[in-house]
Design a protein around this motif. Structure first.
Motif, short mmCIF file in Angstrom:
data_model
loop_
_atom_site.label_atom_id
_atom_site.label_comp_id
_atom_site.label_asym_id
_atom_site.label_seq_id
_atom_site.Cartn_x
_atom_site.Cartn_y
_atom_site.Cartn_z
N GLY A 1 39.05 -121.64 43.49
CA GLY A 1 37.94 -122.15 42.71
C GLY A 1 37.49 -121.21 41.61
N CYS A 2 36.49 -121.67 40.86
CA CYS A 2 35.93 -120.87 39.78
C CYS A 2 34.59 -121.47 39.39
CB CYS A 2 36.85 -120.89 38.56
SG CYS A 2 36.19 -119.90 37.20
N GLN A 3 33.61 -120.60 39.12
CA GLN A 3 32.36 -121.17 38.61
C GLN A 3 31.89 -120.44 37.37
OE1 GLN A 3 31.36 -120.79 42.54
NE2 GLN A 3 29.62 -119.43 42.24
N ASN A 4 32.84 -120.07 36.54
CA ASN A 4 32.47 -119.44 35.27
C ASN A 4 32.10 -120.47 34.20
OD1 ASN A 4 32.57 -116.55 35.57
ND2 ASN A 4 34.71 -116.88 36.11
N TYR A 5 32.58 -121.69 34.37
CA TYR A 5 32.24 -122.76 33.43
C TYR A 5 32.44 -122.38 31.97
CZ TYR A 5 30.44 -125.23 37.47
OH TYR A 5 30.33 -125.86 38.69
N CYS A 6 33.61 -121.88 31.65
CA CYS A 6 33.95 -121.73 30.24
C CYS A 6 33.90 -123.15 29.64
CB CYS A 6 35.34 -121.13 30.09
SG CYS A 6 35.41 -119.48 30.83
N ALA A 7 33.38 -123.26 28.42
CA ALA A 7 33.01 -124.58 27.89
C ALA A 7 34.19 -125.54 27.77
CB ALA A 7 32.34 -124.41 26.53
N TYR A 8 35.40 -124.99 27.63
CA TYR A 8 36.58 -125.84 27.41
C TYR A 8 37.30 -126.20 28.70
CZ TYR A 8 38.26 -121.10 27.99
OH TYR A 8 38.45 -119.85 28.50
N CYS A 9 36.90 -125.62 29.85
CA CYS A 9 37.80 -125.56 31.00
C CYS A 9 37.45 -126.54 32.13
CB CYS A 9 37.81 -124.14 31.54
SG CYS A 9 38.98 -123.94 32.89
N VAL A 10 38.48 -127.19 32.63
CA VAL A 10 38.30 -128.23 33.65
C VAL A 10 38.35 -127.64 35.08
CG1 VAL A 10 40.74 -128.89 33.96
CG2 VAL A 10 38.96 -130.67 33.99
N VAL A 11 38.82 -126.38 35.19
CA VAL A 11 39.06 -125.81 36.53
C VAL A 11 37.85 -125.87 37.47
CG1 VAL A 11 39.65 -123.67 37.78
CG2 VAL A 11 41.02 -124.40 35.84
N PRO A 12 36.63 -125.51 37.03
CA PRO A 12 35.50 -125.56 37.97
C PRO A 12 35.28 -126.97 38.55
CG PRO A 12 34.90 -124.28 36.04
CD PRO A 12 36.22 -124.92 35.73
N TYR A 13 35.70 -127.99 37.80
CA TYR A 13 35.51 -129.38 38.27
C TYR A 13 36.65 -129.82 39.18
CZ TYR A 13 32.37 -128.87 34.37
OH TYR A 13 31.41 -128.37 33.54
N GLY B 1 44.04 -115.31 41.57
CA GLY B 1 42.74 -115.98 41.57
C GLY B 1 42.39 -116.30 40.13
N GLN B 2 41.44 -117.21 39.92
CA GLN B 2 41.05 -117.53 38.54
C GLN B 2 40.31 -116.37 37.90
OE1 GLN B 2 42.22 -119.85 36.95
NE2 GLN B 2 42.84 -121.34 38.49
N ASN B 3 39.61 -115.59 38.71
CA ASN B 3 38.92 -114.41 38.19
C ASN B 3 38.90 -113.38 39.32
OD1 ASN B 3 37.26 -112.51 37.11
ND2 ASN B 3 35.42 -113.78 37.13
N SER C 1 42.35 -111.47 35.28
CA SER C 1 41.09 -110.75 35.12
C SER C 1 40.26 -111.40 34.04
CB SER C 1 41.37 -109.32 34.65
OG SER C 1 41.75 -108.54 35.72
N HIS C 2 38.98 -111.58 34.30
CA HIS C 2 38.08 -112.05 33.24
C HIS C 2 37.53 -110.80 32.54
CE1 HIS C 2 34.93 -114.02 31.07
NE2 HIS C 2 35.18 -115.18 31.64
N PRO C 3 37.64 -110.74 31.21
CA PRO C 3 37.22 -109.51 30.51
C PRO C 3 35.78 -109.10 30.81
CG PRO C 3 38.38 -110.97 29.02
CD PRO C 3 38.20 -111.74 30.29
N ASN D 1 31.30 -119.95 26.03
CA ASN D 1 30.61 -119.42 27.21
C ASN D 1 31.44 -118.37 27.95
OD1 ASN D 1 28.45 -119.18 29.03
ND2 ASN D 1 29.40 -120.63 30.47
N ARG D 2 32.13 -117.53 27.18
CA ARG D 2 32.96 -116.50 27.81
C ARG D 2 32.14 -115.29 28.26
NH1 ARG D 2 37.68 -117.04 30.18
NH2 ARG D 2 38.58 -115.14 29.34
N ARG D 3 30.95 -115.15 27.72
CA ARG D 3 30.02 -114.09 28.13
C ARG D 3 30.53 -112.66 27.84
NH1 ARG D 3 28.36 -116.22 33.87
NH2 ARG D 3 30.25 -117.46 33.69
FE1 SF4 Z 1 37.20 -120.27 35.23
FE2 SF4 Z 1 39.19 -119.27 33.77
FE3 SF4 Z 1 38.47 -121.81 33.46
FE4 SF4 Z 1 36.88 -119.88 32.61
S1 SF4 Z 1 38.97 -120.33 31.84
S2 SF4 Z 1 36.24 -121.67 33.80
S3 SF4 Z 1 37.20 -118.31 34.14
S4 SF4 Z 1 39.33 -120.91 35.29
#
Ligand code: SF4
Ligand code: SAH
Length: 429
Positions: free
Chosen positions: A143-155, A187-189, A227-229, A266-268
Motif C-alpha cells: 500500500g501507499c498513502q502519499n497521495y501524489c496527485a497523479y497516482c492511482v496506487v493509494p486507491y 515497497g512503494q516508499n 525511496s521517496h526523496p 504533492n510530492r512534498r
Molecule cells: Fe505512493 Fe509512489 Fe504513487 Fe506517490 S507515486 S502515491 S509515493 S506509489
C-alpha cells in the motif's frame, strides 16, 4: 511489486494442490496480474483478453481471472465489459482465490476486492517460479498513502502497512540457504517502513531493517526500491556505507525538476531538497549509482517547467531513468482538480527530449567506468552469445564478459574494457 505478488498467488494456490503450467494451452485457469499505473498498462490487458477469446473457443471450460490493481480499480465495470472474465481479485484478497476457484465451477462469476489495513501475506513463502535462482524480491510493505496527485496506487493498493521484520529476515535467510545471492526489498516508499518488534520491544525502521538483512550473510547482496526523496534519511545512508553487501544503487524518483510541478504533484519536496539528498548520497557513498522516474507533461507543465526537468537531469547525471508521459488516472487528485492540458504531441516531444538527454548522460557515465574493475554477481548466460555471461555490479549495471568456467551465482572480478549506454563489456580478472 506485481512480480512478487504473482509469486505469492502461486504459493497460495500450490498449497491447495494447483499446479502451474508453462504452456498457456494446458491450463484450466488463466490468472492475469494487472497494473493500473498508466492507461496503456490497462489497454494491454484489454487486448490480451480479446486475444484469449480464441483460446477459450477451443477450450470452453477455461476460466480467466483478473488480479491486481486493475481488478481493484474497475471491479464491476470489468465484469460487465469483459464477459470472458470469471473472477476478479484485488491485491489484498489473494487468500480467497482457492475458495473462489471452487465456487466458479458452479458457473458463478465472482469479485473479491476488499482492501485490508493489515494483510501483508507475511506467512506465505513465495514460489519463485520464474527465477534465475540467484536474485529474488522480498515484499516488505504494502500500500501507499502519499497521495501524489497523479497516482492511482493509494486507491488500488490501500493503506500503507509494514510486514513483520523477523519474517523478512527469515525469508532472506531461507533464500540464501537455497543458493540465492541477492535480495531486493520492495515497497512503494520503503523509507516509511515501521515495525514494532515484540521480542526485543524495539521499533524497527528501514535503516534497522536493512542492517538486519545485511547481517544475514556478507555474501548476500541487498537492494531496495523505492525511496521517496522526502524520506531518504542520513541514517539509511550511514547504514549503507557500513555494509559493503548493501548495494551502491539508489532509485530516487524525481518526477519533475520544477518546484511548481512538484508542489502540484504533492510530492512534498522542492528541487533544492532533492539536490541536497543527492549531495548526501554522494557524500556517504561516493561510488553509488543513482536512478530515477520522471513524468513529462503533467497538468499545467510549461516549457520552463520542462527545462527545469532537463536541468535537474544534467545536474544529477542519472545512471538510468524510467521516463513516462503523464497519463490521467481516475479518482486521483489530478483528475478531480486539475486539467490534463498539455497536448499529446507536446508531451511526446518533451519525453523524447528527456530520453535523448538521458541516453547521452548514461553513455558518458558508462564511458567513465571503462578501465575500472568491479565485483560482479553472475546471473546467467548473455542474450547475445552463449559464450558470454552477464551479471551486475553493486551499482546495478549489467556487465557482459567471456564465460570461461564461471557459473551463475559466483562472484567474480571483471575489468570494463568498453561500453554502450546500457551495458558494460569487460574481461575476467
Ligand atoms: Fe505512493 Fe509512489 Fe504513487 Fe506517490 S507515486 S502515491 S509515493 S506509489
Ligand atoms: N512509489 C514509487 C512509484 C511507483 S509508480 C514512488 O513514489 O517513487 C512508478 C512510477 O510511475 C512513478 O514514479 C511515476 O514516475 C510513474 N507514474 C505514476 N503515475 C503516473 C501517471 N499517472 N502517469 C505517468 N506516470 C506515472
Amino acid at each position: 511489486m506485481n512480480f512478487a505478488d504473482s509469486e505469492i498467488v502461486t504459493s497460495i494456490l500450490s498449497r491447495e494442490g494447483y499446479e502451474q503450467v508453462k504452456d498457456i494451452n494446458l491450463g484450466d485457469y488463466i490468472l492475469i496480474n494487472t497494473c493500473a499505473i498508466r492507461d496503456n498498462a490497462e489497454q494491454r490487458i484489454r487486448k490480451r483478453l480479446r486475444e484469449l477469446r480464441a483460446l477459450q473457443r477451443n477450450r470452453p471450460w477455461v476460466k480467466i481471472g483478473i488480479l491486481g490493481c486493475m481488478a481493484e480499480r474497475l471491479k464491476d465495470q470489468l465484469m460487465a465489459e469483459e464477459d470472458n472474465v470469471s473472477f476478479i481479485v484485488g491485491p489484498d484478497a489473494y487468500r480467497q482465490l482457492p475458495s473462489m476457484l471452487s465456487r466458479i465451477q458452479q458457473g458463478d462469476r465472482l469479485a473479491e476486492t476488499l482492501l485490508s489495513d493489515s494483510e501483508t501475506y507475511d506467512d506465505i513463502v513465495p514460489v519463485r517460479y520464474d527465477s534465475n535462482g540467484i536474485t529474488a524480491y522480498i515484499s516488505i510493505m504494502r500500500g501507499c498513502q502519499n497521495y501524489c496527485a497523479y497516482c492511482v496506487v493509494p486507491y488500488t493498493r490501500g493503506r500503507e502497512r509494514s510486514r513483520d521484520a523477523q519474517s523478512i529476515v527469515r525469508e532472506a535467510t531461507d533464500l540464501f540457504d537455497n543458493g540465492y545471492r541477492e535480495v531486493t526489498l520492495l515497497g512503494q516508499n520503503v523509507n516509511s517502513y515501521r515495525w514494532h518488534d515484540e521480542t526485543s520491544n524495539t521499533e524497527v525502521g528501514f535503516p534497522q531493517l536493512m542492517e538486519m538483512v545485511a547481517k544475514v550473510n556478507p555474501l548476500l547482496r541487498v537492494r531496495f526500491a523505492t525511496s521517496h526523496p522526502k524520506d531518504l534519511s542520513d541514517d539509511l545512508l550511514q547504514v549503507m556505507a557500513a555494509y559493503p553487501n548493501i548495494c551502491r544503487c539508489i532509485h530516487l524518483p524525481v518526477q519533475s525538476g520544477s518546484a511548481h510541478m512538484l508542489k502540484l504533484m504533492n510530492r512534498r519536496y522542492t528541487p533544492e531538497w532533492y539536490l541536497d539528498r543527492i549531495d548526501a548520497i554522494r557524500r556517504y557513498l561516493p561510488d553509488c549509482s543513482i536512478t530515477t522516474d520522471v513524468i513529462a507533461g503533467f497538468c499545467g507543465e510549461t516549457e520552463e517547467d520542462h527545462q527545469a526537468t532537463l536541468d535537474i537531469f544534467r545536474r544529477v547525471r542519472y545512471d538510468y531513468a524510467y521516463m513516462f508521459k503523464f497519463s490521467m488516472r481516475p479518482n486521483t487528485y489530478a483528475e478531480k482538480h486539475l486539467q490534463d492540458d498539455v497536448p499529446d504531441d507536446v508531451k511526446t516531444r518533451r519525453l523524447e527530449e528527456i530520453i535523448a538527454l538521458q541516453g547521452q548522460i548514461a553513455l558518458e557515465n558508462n564511458q567513465r567506468e571503462v578501465g575500472k574493475t568491479f565485483e560482479v554477481l553472475v546471473e546467467g548466460v548473455s542474450h547475445r552469445s552463449d559464450q558470454q555471461l552477464f551479471g551486475r555490479n553493486s551499482q546495478n549495471k549489467v556487465i557482459v564478459f567471456d564465460r570461461h568456467d564461471i557459473v551463475p551465482g559466483q562472484y567474480v572480478n571483471v575489468r570494463v574494457t568498453r561500453c554502450t549506454a546500457a551495458t558494460l563489456i569487460g574481461e575476467l580478472i
